[in-house]
Motif scaffolding. Structure first.
Motif, short mmCIF file in Angstrom:
data_model
loop_
_atom_site.label_atom_id
_atom_site.label_comp_id
_atom_site.label_asym_id
_atom_site.label_seq_id
_atom_site.Cartn_x
_atom_site.Cartn_y
_atom_site.Cartn_z
N GLU A 90 0.83 -1.20 0.00
CA GLU A 90 0.00 0.00 0.00
C GLU A 90 0.87 1.27 0.00
O GLU A 90 0.66 2.19 -0.79
N GLN A 91 1.88 1.28 0.88
CA GLN A 91 2.70 2.50 0.93
C GLN A 91 3.63 2.62 -0.28
O GLN A 91 3.91 3.71 -0.74
N MET A 92 4.04 1.47 -0.82
CA MET A 92 4.86 1.53 -2.03
C MET A 92 4.07 2.17 -3.17
O MET A 92 4.58 3.02 -3.91
N VAL A 93 2.81 1.77 -3.29
CA VAL A 93 1.95 2.31 -4.36
C VAL A 93 1.72 3.81 -4.12
O VAL A 93 1.83 4.63 -5.04
N TYR A 94 1.44 4.15 -2.85
CA TYR A 94 1.20 5.55 -2.50
C TYR A 94 2.41 6.42 -2.89
O TYR A 94 2.28 7.46 -3.53
N LEU A 95 3.62 5.95 -2.50
CA LEU A 95 4.83 6.73 -2.79
C LEU A 95 5.12 6.79 -4.29
O LEU A 95 5.58 7.80 -4.81
N ALA A 96 4.80 5.69 -4.99
CA ALA A 96 5.00 5.69 -6.45
C ALA A 96 4.02 6.67 -7.11
O ALA A 96 4.38 7.36 -8.07
N ASN A 97 2.80 6.75 -6.57
CA ASN A 97 1.83 7.73 -7.08
C ASN A 97 2.38 9.14 -6.95
O ASN A 97 2.28 9.94 -7.87
N LEU A 98 3.00 9.40 -5.79
CA LEU A 98 3.59 10.74 -5.58
C LEU A 98 4.69 11.02 -6.59
O LEU A 98 4.97 12.17 -6.93
N ARG A 99 5.32 9.95 -7.06
CA ARG A 99 6.39 10.13 -8.06
C ARG A 99 5.82 10.12 -9.48
O ARG A 99 6.55 9.99 -10.45
N GLY A 100 4.49 10.16 -9.59
CA GLY A 100 3.86 10.31 -10.90
C GLY A 100 3.47 9.01 -11.59
O GLY A 100 3.11 9.01 -12.77
N MET A 101 3.52 7.90 -10.87
CA MET A 101 3.18 6.63 -11.50
C MET A 101 1.69 6.33 -11.24
O MET A 101 1.18 6.58 -10.15
N GLY A 102 1.01 5.79 -12.24
CA GLY A 102 -0.42 5.46 -12.11
C GLY A 102 -0.64 4.33 -11.11
O GLY A 102 0.26 3.52 -10.85
N GLN A 103 -1.88 4.29 -10.56
CA GLN A 103 -2.22 3.32 -9.51
C GLN A 103 -1.97 1.87 -9.92
O GLN A 103 -1.30 1.11 -9.23
N ARG A 104 -2.53 1.51 -11.09
CA ARG A 104 -2.44 0.10 -11.51
C ARG A 104 -1.01 -0.32 -11.81
O ARG A 104 -0.54 -1.36 -11.38
N GLU A 105 -0.34 0.56 -12.53
CA GLU A 105 1.06 0.29 -12.90
C GLU A 105 1.93 0.16 -11.65
O GLU A 105 2.78 -0.73 -11.54
N ALA A 106 1.67 1.05 -10.69
CA ALA A 106 2.47 1.04 -9.45
C ALA A 106 2.23 -0.26 -8.69
O ALA A 106 3.17 -0.87 -8.15
#
Ligand SMILES: Nc1ncnc2c1ncn2[C@@H]1O[C@H](COP(=O)(O)OP(=O)(O)OP(=O)(O)O)[C@@H](O)[C@H]1O
Length: 305
Positions: A90-106
């Protein structure tokens, strides 16, 4: 991609910590930034990442001012920055979102990296329930989740056992082969030796050695050779050589089973072998000496060791 760090100076208050740091690194290669505790590795990386502003000097990427946010960078800072109470994926996805990566891809990339690190089963666990080494692997998975072009790792091996270190080594090697630009700081020479083509040794805020590791090793080994005899133990052999061949070689180091010699005259290696053939020394082994990175590091940065 070519990153050039030029003459970086950095002070905290009136104390200058970095006294003109320069080095270069290209993609498809890894640069090992080496130095003892407090040498200035982390400060250099922080300047590179724009966490600190340098007092002077410049950092260029392909000849232009390097602005970190314009690049996909995977940065593993020395102070690890994940949330202990939150679930791993969950937090990996959240942090990747902050870096501009889409939810599914992250989510897909995060899962794949956790699997690659051998910790896929912990995706839904809270970070704090994982062992220190596994938390470290989550950090690494997080560093790589966005498929960065530039990878900067500050002491990535700390806290990893040999099996986990191997996983990380393989991952770093893969990333280099994929053409990523990799910088990592460490004082663990064996890791650096395995996959860094280039090294920069920092000592007291200054670069004391920089260049291609193979060439550095060759130049340090030049005019040196190793030797052992079947009929003399190294300490007796040392005495004999010093007595009989001091005009050709000197003993620079005595190891458990062999000696390291340095030539003191022209054509020393050839002359020594000729003289040995005519002596009573039963030559067991001889070869060109190649120092380990550890030996080189101690020579260049071991002043107060
Ligand atoms: N924010 C800061 N304020 C003041 N001094 C600092 C700061 N950050 C680092 N230093 C000092 O700068 C010097 C270099 O520290 P740095 O963390 O860059 O070394 P390092 O080579 O990464 O060491 P280590 O291997 O122990 O992590 C140290 O003397 C440290 O105390």
């Amino acid at each position: 991609m070519k990153l050039e760090v030029r003459e970086i100076r950095k002070s905290f208050g009136d104390k200058e910590i970095l006294h003109g740091i320069s080095f270069e690194v290209e993609n498809g290669k890894a640069l090992g930034l080496l130095g003892r505790n407090g040498a200035g590795k982390t400060t250099t990386i922080r300047v590179l990442m724009d966490v600190f502003r340098a007092n002077s000097g410049e950092i260029l990427m392909d000849g232009r001012k390097f602005i970190p946010k314009e690049y996909k960078i995977g940065y593993l800072p020395e102070e690890r920055g994940l949330y202990p109470m939150k679930k791993v994926l969950e937090q990996m996805v959240y942090l990747a979102n902050l870096r501009g990566m889409g939810q599914r891809e992250a989510k897909e990339s995060g899962k794949a990296w956790l699997e690659r690190m051998g910790i896929g089963e912990y995706a839904e666990r809270k970070l704090e329930t994982l062992s220190k080494g596994n938390q470290q692997k989550v950090q690494l998975a997080q560093t790589l989740i966005c498929n960065p072009d530039i990878i900067i790792l500050d002491e990535p091996f700390s806290g990893l056992d040999p099996v986990n270190s191997q996983i990380l080594k393989d991952v770093v090697k893969e990333q280099i082969a994929l053409g990523r630009l990799v910088i990592f700081s460490s004082h663990q020479m064996n890791y650096v030796e395995e996959f860094c083509e280039e090294i920069a040794i920092i000592n007291h805020g200054q670069i004391v050695l920089n260049g291609n590791l193979r060439e550095i090793k060759r130049s340090y080994g030049e005019n040196r050779l190793t030797i052992s005899a079947a009929n003399y133990q190294p300490d007796v052999l040392e005495e004999k050589l010093e007595k009989e061949f001091s005009d050709i070689v000197k003993v620079v180091k005595k190891k458990k089973d062999y000696l390291i010699l340095e030539g003191v005259c022209k054509g020393a290696k050839k002359r020594l072998l000729e003289m040995l053939a005519a002596s009573d020394i039963d030559l067991e082994q001889t070869g060109n000496y190649e120092p380990s990175l550890n030996d080189i590091f101690v020579m260049k940065a071991g002043d107060e060791a």
